[in-house]
Design a protein around this motif. Structure first.
Motif, mmCIF file in Angstrom:
data_model
loop_
_atom_site.group_PDB
_atom_site.id
_atom_site.type_symbol
_atom_site.label_atom_id
_atom_site.label_comp_id
_atom_site.label_asym_id
_atom_site.label_seq_id
_atom_site.Cartn_x
_atom_site.Cartn_y
_atom_site.Cartn_z
ATOM 1 N N ASP A 75 -15.435 130.983 -70.790
ATOM 2 C CA ASP A 75 -15.829 129.579 -70.756
ATOM 3 C C ASP A 75 -16.666 129.283 -71.983
ATOM 4 O O ASP A 75 -17.052 130.181 -72.724
ATOM 5 N N GLY A 76 -16.977 128.015 -72.187
ATOM 6 C CA GLY A 76 -17.790 127.590 -73.316
ATOM 7 C C GLY A 76 -16.973 126.859 -74.360
ATOM 8 O O GLY A 76 -15.732 126.941 -74.389
ATOM 9 N N GLY A 77 -17.669 126.145 -75.230
ATOM 10 C CA GLY A 77 -17.008 125.278 -76.190
ATOM 11 C C GLY A 77 -16.020 125.972 -77.097
ATOM 12 O O GLY A 77 -14.960 125.421 -77.424
ATOM 13 N N ALA A 78 -16.330 127.209 -77.525
ATOM 14 C CA ALA A 78 -15.462 127.905 -78.474
ATOM 15 C C ALA A 78 -14.141 128.342 -77.860
ATOM 16 O O ALA A 78 -13.207 128.695 -78.586
ATOM 17 N N THR A 79 -14.032 128.310 -76.537
ATOM 18 C CA THR A 79 -12.783 128.747 -75.905
ATOM 19 C C THR A 79 -11.635 127.773 -76.149
ATOM 20 O O THR A 79 -10.477 128.106 -75.882
ATOM 21 N N CYS A 80 -11.936 126.577 -76.662
ATOM 22 C CA CYS A 80 -10.846 125.656 -76.996
ATOM 23 C C CYS A 80 -10.043 126.164 -78.184
ATOM 24 O O CYS A 80 -8.930 125.675 -78.448
ATOM 25 N N ASN A 81 -10.557 127.159 -78.887
ATOM 26 C CA ASN A 81 -9.841 127.784 -79.998
ATOM 27 C C ASN A 81 -8.863 128.817 -79.441
ATOM 28 O O ASN A 81 -9.242 129.934 -79.091
ATOM 29 N N GLY A 82 -7.603 128.443 -79.358
ATOM 30 C CA GLY A 82 -6.591 129.324 -78.793
ATOM 31 C C GLY A 82 -6.408 130.603 -79.581
ATOM 32 O O GLY A 82 -6.131 131.667 -79.006
#
Length: 497
Positions: free
Chosen positions: A405-412
């Motif tokens: 989780d967390g904001g950086a997880t949007c980076n596939g």
């Protein structure tokens, strides 16, 4: 349609977010406000406590306006917060004494060195290493270096708190000085066996018990809101550290569950059946306290993950450092043998080396700025892998996968590389505001919306999965290169002589 809502505040290092969550456990409205870091000389990292409070008021006002427009009622407040950041204020005036000392700040290094003969006592009692991360050292530094703080302490008018305590103080008009057990377990002053402030450690750091917040469960009463339009008299029903809140928001409450939160720094946490045996490479901590039960965990903290990508963007003079560094990294397939060890403030778990320093290794003539940006992205995954494997060794088990989780997880690309380096699936939460979700569920429990953890676990938790695709020989080669780079970053100057 009008509904009952919980207003969940997530006060983080770079942003303050707020969610309105309904009785299905899902968010119906979001608000966000950026906050600044103050970078001083000697590597000092601070934040303005008033700015933190103002950011909370702004996102709360947006939530109150939405609730009013929709005819909904806010039944309770919940708080999740950046951890270990230390704040000091005047009990009478309520005004902060100086800036908050960020969890990233290493100014207490000399204090830690001075007290190193007590390091084992600190670790065995509190579960934490005697390192610059813990709040105790930050408070001790203020007491030793700010005459205002020492004068208030002498007069019995000093209040010490982490960010949750500061917000509770302000939300209740100064009536409540409290923290929950998860935040308390990050200070280096909570005795994990007794679940009380440790008298000997308070004395060690020169801190009085009367200045410390009252200890409470993560789910329960933290007072009523006072003087805040739209929520006057609304109860504060949950407070919990952001990483712990994210763990709760995954909806997985079985010991052995492991998750990583990717933010400015990163935190891995695995739930344990009981308070684990002391280990020098991992922290023992309290995940949360609910319904009279305390859930323990093992944790590994990484100081620079998302902030390492930000640093590279700033180093390259990019207009939007973090976003443009990510875009630059996407322009190449890999780091082409380059490694970036973001040890600018030392290394956290599992190394706990305050003397390590950042370095770039493996550079060749063909490397470009894009490869450096890619190396920063990969460094996040490598650091998480270091802690993941240390947790497996400490627990004597093999984890089937990692919740993320967390904001950086949007980076596939990061998530796929993480799965490849671990050789395990990564289950990414689709909800980026998982800390706010987790604390809202704790407040909902206090309201009686859900009766037990089984009901909370049944709430919707949307994830997607990244499956390892890298050949084992390539994984071993890359990870061996990383470990060699870390060893070089940890070399002392005298070792080179």
């Amino acid at each position: 349609m009008p509904s009952e809502l919980i207003l969940a505040i997530d006060q983080g290092t770079t942003n303050t977010k707020a969610l309105l969550v309904d009785r299905s456990g899902a968010p119906v409205f979001r608000a966000s406000e950026p906050v600044k870091l103050i970078l001083g000389s000697h590597g000092y990292v601070e934040q303005d406590p008033e700015e933190l409070w103002d950011s909370v008021r702004k996102v709360m006002a947006e939530c109150v306006n939405y609730a009013g427009r929709s005819g909904s009622s806010i039944e309770g407040l919940a708080i999740s917060n950046q951890r270990e950041t230390g704040i000091v204020w005047d009990a009478k005036s309520g005004q902060a004494v100086g800036n908050a000392i960020s969890w990233q700040c290493a100014r207490s290094a000399d204090i830690c060195k001075r007290l190193e003969t007590s390091a084992e006592s600190v670790r065995t009692r509190t579960g934490l290493p005697l390192a610059t991360l813990i709040t105790a050292g930050k408070w001790a530094w203020l007491l030793e270096n700010d005459s205002r703080a020492s004068a208030l302490a002498a007069a019995g008018m000093l209040r010490l708190g982490t960010v949750d305590s500061w917000l509770i103080h302000r939300l209740t008009g100064g009536r409540v000085h409290a923290t929950d057990l998860s935040n308390a377990s990050r200070t280096g002053l909570l005795n994990l066996r007794q679940l009380t402030w440790d008298a000997e450690l308070l004395q060690l750091f020169g801190i009085s018990l009367e200045s410390m917040p009252e200890l409470r469960s993560s789910s329960g009463s933290f007072g009523m809101c006072v003087g805040i339009s739209g929520v006057e008299g609304t109860p504060i029903l949950a407070a919990i550290g952001d990483s712990h809140a994210a763990m709760f928001g995954h909806g997985q409450y079985i010991p052995g569950t492991i998750k990583a939160t990717y933010g400015t720094g990163s935190s891995l946490m695995v739930l344990t059946h009981r308070l684990a045996v002391d280990t020098p490479v991992l922290a023992r901590t309290i995940a949360w306290s609910i319904a009279g039960e305390t859930q323990f965990a093992l944790e590994g903290n990484i100081a620079m993950s998302g902030s390492a990508v930000q640093w590279v963007g700033e180093f390259l003079h990019l207009a939007d450092p973090a976003q443009e560094a990510v875009a630059l990294a996407e322009s190449v397939q890999d780091a082409d043998g380059a490694y970036f060890v973001p040890a600018m403030v030392g290394l956290g778990a599992p190394h706990w080396d305050a003397n390590a320093r950042g370095m770039i290794a493996g550079l060749g003539r063909s490397h470009t700025a894009a490869h450096l940006a890619r190396a920063a992205i990969e460094a996040v995954a490598y650091q998480v892998a270091d802690v993941f494997f240390a947790m497996e060794k400490a627990g004597g088990i093999a984890f089937p996968g990692l919740h993320a989780d967390g904001g950086a997880t949007c980076n596939g690309s990061l998530m796929q590389f993480q799965a490849d380096i671990l050789g395990r699936p990564v289950l990414r939460s689709i909800n980026e505001e998982l800390s706010a979700i987790g604390t809202s569920w704790l407040a909902g429990f206090a309201l009686g919306w859900w009766n037990d953890l089984a009901e909370i676990a049944a709430l919707p938790c949307m994830t997607d999965e990244f499956i390892p695709a890298m050949k084992i020989i390539d994984r071993d080669r890359l990870y061996t290169g990383w470990k060699n780079a870390v060893r070089r970053a940890r070399l002392r100057p005298e070792a080179d002589a």
